[in-house]
Design an enzyme around this catalytic site. Structure first.
Site, PDB file in Angstrom:
ATOM      1  CB  SER A  27      -0.947   0.015   1.205  1.00  0.00           C
ATOM      2  OG  SER A  27      -0.236   0.171   2.408  1.00  0.00           O
ATOM      3  CE  LYS A 106      -2.914   2.578   4.887  1.00  0.00           C
ATOM      4  NZ  LYS A 106      -2.754   1.707   3.692  1.00  0.00           N
TER       5      LYS A 106
END
Length: 260
Positions: A27, A106
């Protein structure tokens, strides 16, 4: 006795200063590498910096996933076996096993009070109406065309962060229905360096995407002395200062200094 002291120091360092995490998914490609059956990146996470300030746009952060983020890409998945799970919990305290909390990684896109929207005519996310510069974005070819799913406008509540993965079509993040922003209080630390494998050792780009003009990625971000100390860079810094002092010494003029 030495073993006990070593374990205690390891526990204190990983609790309060820094910790190494493994990246298990793609990701955050290509900033961070992770995939099933691969040699995943290990990143050094600075736990100290955010004790003196809050995360900023562009920071790559590790955080505890809120309960609504049940389908996020965890950095650690506890075993279903009670005995193994107990050993993992003990081992995680001294760095001998993955951490047992639901930790995610993230990039910060917007902070409390800002309004985030996707997308403008050029497929760029905007914050407070201004398009972002995001040189780190990666579109996985097999995940579809290089476009982003529309959302917003969403105003990020005070004390929260809007976070997204760099592999924009391959990340379960704040855009997912039911996810949304994450509390600043859930942030564990800032990912500073890739420390393993050796072929990928590097600092992690924390370019602020809200700047109109991109500047070169910082090679010595705030808090870097902690991480650099871990990988033994202090002697290099000292050597550089010695070299600069030698370079700054005035030279005596000779006939050779003239042009030609």
């Amino acid at each position: 006795m030495l073993i006990v002291v070593a374990l205690l120091l390891t526990f204190l360092i990983q609790t309060f200063l820094a910790r190494v995490y493994e990246i298990p998914s793609g990701s955050m490609e290509t900033t961070l590498h992770g995939c099933t059956g691969c040699t995943n990146d290990r990143v050094l996470v600075d736990k100290l910096s955010y004790r003196f300030g809050d995360p900023a746009p562009g920071d790559v952060i590790v955080f505890r996933g809120p309960t609504s983020w049940e389908d996020g890409e965890q950095l650690a998945v506890p075993s279903s076996n009670a005995l193994v799970r107990g050993l993992q919990s003990i081992g995680s305290l001294v760095g001998l096993a993955p951490p047992d909390e639901k930790d995610l990684i993230k990039r910060v896109i917007a902070v409390g009070g800002q309004t985030v929207t996707c997308c403008d005519a050029q497929n760029r996310i905007t914050v407070d109406g201004k398009p972002l510069n995001e040189p780190y974005i990666y579109y996985l070819p097999e995940a579809g065309p290089p476009t982003q799913s529309d959302f917003g406008p969403i105003k990020v509540p005070d004390g929260q962060l809007w976070v997204m993965g760099d592999s924009r079509n391959n990340s379960s993040d704040s855009r997912v229905p039911g996810h949304g922003p994450i509390p600043v209080a859930n942030v564990i630390g800032k990912a500073r360096f890739v420390v393993l494998p050796f072929s990928r050792i590097k600092s992690i780009d924390d370019t602020n995407p809200q700047r109109v003009a991109l500047s070169a990625p910082s090679t010595a971000p705030a808090g870097a002395p902690l991480a650099l100390g871990v990988i033994g860079a202090v002697p290099l810094t000292a050597g550089r200062r010695w070299w600069l002092r030698r370079r700054r010494r005035p030279r005596r003029r000779t006939g050779r200094d003239s042009a030609g």
